[in-house]
Design a protein around this motif. Structure first.
Motif, short mmCIF file in Angstrom:
data_model
loop_
_atom_site.label_atom_id
_atom_site.label_comp_id
_atom_site.label_asym_id
_atom_site.label_seq_id
_atom_site.Cartn_x
_atom_site.Cartn_y
_atom_site.Cartn_z
N ILE A 233 4.42 1.25 7.52
CA ILE A 233 5.06 2.07 8.55
C ILE A 233 6.12 2.95 7.88
CG2 ILE A 233 6.30 2.05 10.74
CD1 ILE A 233 5.23 -0.86 11.06
N TYR A 234 5.96 4.26 8.01
CA TYR A 234 6.88 5.21 7.39
C TYR A 234 7.67 5.95 8.46
CZ TYR A 234 4.58 4.77 2.84
OH TYR A 234 4.09 4.29 1.65
N PRO A 235 8.99 6.03 8.33
CA PRO A 235 9.78 6.83 9.25
C PRO A 235 9.67 8.31 8.90
CG PRO A 235 11.21 5.88 7.59
CD PRO A 235 9.82 5.34 7.32
N ARG A 251 8.08 -9.70 10.98
CA ARG A 251 6.65 -9.96 10.81
C ARG A 251 6.25 -9.72 9.35
NH1 ARG A 251 4.51 -11.60 15.12
NH2 ARG A 251 2.60 -11.83 13.91
N ARG A 252 5.58 -10.69 8.77
CA ARG A 252 5.22 -10.61 7.35
C ARG A 252 4.18 -9.53 7.07
NH1 ARG A 252 4.03 -16.51 5.02
NH2 ARG A 252 3.97 -15.22 3.13
N ASN A 253 3.39 -9.15 8.07
CA ASN A 253 2.35 -8.14 7.84
C ASN A 253 2.82 -6.72 8.17
OD1 ASN A 253 2.45 -8.74 10.61
ND2 ASN A 253 0.30 -8.19 10.93
N ALA A 254 4.08 -6.56 8.51
CA ALA A 254 4.64 -5.22 8.77
C ALA A 254 5.53 -4.82 7.60
CB ALA A 254 5.44 -5.22 10.07
N HIS A 255 5.21 -3.70 6.96
CA HIS A 255 5.93 -3.24 5.77
C HIS A 255 6.60 -1.90 6.09
CE1 HIS A 255 3.72 -6.34 3.51
NE2 HIS A 255 2.66 -5.93 4.22
N ILE A 256 7.91 -1.94 6.32
CA ILE A 256 8.67 -0.72 6.61
C ILE A 256 8.99 -0.03 5.28
CG2 ILE A 256 10.69 0.26 7.74
CD1 ILE A 256 8.90 -1.23 9.64
N GLN A 257 8.50 1.19 5.12
CA GLN A 257 8.67 1.93 3.87
C GLN A 257 9.74 3.02 4.03
OE1 GLN A 257 7.09 0.67 1.45
NE2 GLN A 257 5.29 -0.34 2.33
N ARG A 258 10.20 3.54 2.93
CA ARG A 258 11.11 4.68 2.95
C ARG A 258 10.33 5.96 3.21
NH1 ARG A 258 15.64 4.06 -1.87
NH2 ARG A 258 16.59 2.12 -1.12
N GLY A 259 10.98 6.90 3.91
CA GLY A 259 10.33 8.19 4.15
C GLY A 259 10.01 8.89 2.85
N THR A 260 8.86 9.54 2.80
CA THR A 260 8.43 10.19 1.56
C THR A 260 7.57 11.40 1.86
OG1 THR A 260 7.22 9.86 -0.52
CG2 THR A 260 6.37 8.72 1.41
#
Length: 371
Positions: A233-235, A251-260
């Motif tokens: 998930i990318y903001p 949630r272990r299956n949700a990976h919040i990423q840095r915007g890129t």
């Protein structure tokens, strides 16, 4: 007074091309301050128009939460009203009061055409019109401040705003035709195919956007309903709901990423792009994903039927998360179905309507006709 002139940034003009000094004015922001579909589209379009021989100057709004204490103090003390960003091969000015600063910048740079988009784009075009500057109003969304302004200024708009309207989709063109009686040329976002090719591992579901309008609540439900699938998930822009963020972080299956802005980071692991937005003027990420044969599952709203085409699955607006989960799981586990959908996504990304050559040809003709 600025010490740098436009000549420092000028590119060679190709033989036979009439060089224009183009003024991009973005009410929403500009990379890297803000990275969204509008900003990426204008950044890529600007690069290509410069390669065609035109000059480019960008004026944009700086987010109020920007870094740089000394610059902020200078601004409020009126020592300077904008900041010259030297990261690009063309001048990019970032300020807080865009509507106030636009006339000063027009007088300073004397552009041939202004291309206005994002927040307050109608007000920006009105300023250009009042100053005798030809402009293009590039409509890339249907909500927010510009609609609020239009409701209060219908008389001003209909009295003869001197601008050419361009919409990124037929959906938007129809909305503004119905609401305002204005006609638009339809030119979808420029997505340079060679810039988005990645070797994806195809082991995660991708969601771009971490706010209510992008449908983050549905992604919360999907991470719970599909525990064997990992989600990236990318903001991009907008306020991140704290409750949603906390639920996803748990949630272990949700990976919040840095915007890129890096396609390899965005699509390097994507198997499916999820687009549960409540409205889209086009959805640039759909087109980017299609360059890699990454299909989309999207809410059937706005211009998503246009951008997805046959390269994905559209789900009716009121369908619950359980139906999304069932469709996602079926595609994830069925290699034959997935491969078929992946091929359809790639073909959708090769449509003449989104072909960069055709898009640039339209812009070339438009700029020539407006000038």
């Amino acid at each position: 007074m600025l010490k740098h002139s436009i000549s420092e940034y000028s590119h060679n003009v190709k033989h036979g091309v009439k060089s224009m000094r183009l003024f991009f004015v973005l009410g929403s922001g500009y990379p890297p301050d803000q990275i969204g579909g509008i900003e990426k589209t204008m950044e890529e379009l600007g690069d290509r128009l410069m390669s065609m021989g035109h000059e480019l100057i960008v004026l944009t709004r700086r987010p109020r939460n920007f870094d740089g204490l000394s610059w902020r103090i200078n601004y409020w003390m009126k020592w300077q009203f904008n900041h010259l960003d030297r990261k690009y091969s063309y001048p990019v000015f970032r300020g807080l009061d865009l509507l106030k600063d636009l006339p000063n910048q027009i007088n300073r740079w004397n552009p041939d055409i202004s291309i206005n988009t994002g927040t307050d784009c109608f007000q920006l075009s009105e300023i250009c019109s009042n100053m005798g500057l030809k402009s293009i109003t590039y409509l890339q969304d249907s909500s927010g401040a510009q609609e609020h302004w239009l409701n209060k200024n219908m008389i001003t708009l209909r009295s003869g705003l001197n601008t050419q309207f361009v919409a990124v989709s037929n959906y938007l063109a129809n909305i503004y035709k119905e609401k305002l009686g204005v006609s638009s040329i339809v030119i979808p976002p420029l997505v340079e195919m060679q810039n988005y090719g990645v070797d994806s591992k195809r082991d995660r579901a991708l969601m771009i956007g971490l706010n209510k309008r992008k449908g983050i609540s549905l992604i919360e439900s999907l991470t719970r309903l599909c525990p064997t699938i990992d989600f990236d998930i990318y903001p991009t822009w907008g306020k991140v709901p704290k409750n949603s963020l906390m639920n996803l972080l748990m949630r272990r299956n949700a990976h919040i990423q840095r915007g890129t802005n890096n396609p390899n980071q965005l699509y390097g692991r994507a198997r499916i792009l999820l687009v549960p937005s409540y409205d889209e003027g086009w959805c640039r990420s759909v087109t980017e994903a299609q360059q890699n044969g990454i299909p989309s599952i999207a809410r059937k709203v706005g211009a998503l039927p246009e951008s997805v085409g046959k390269g994905g699955i559209l789900i009716d607006e009121k369908k619950p998360a359980e139906e999304w989960a069932m469709i996602l799981n079926d595609i994830w586990d069925d290699k034959v179905s997935y491969d078929r959908l992946s091929s359809a996504a790639y073909e959708a990304g090769q449509r003449p309507f989104v072909d960069p050559k055709n898009i640039l040809l339209k812009w070339d003709h438009l700029i020539d006709s407006v000038s």
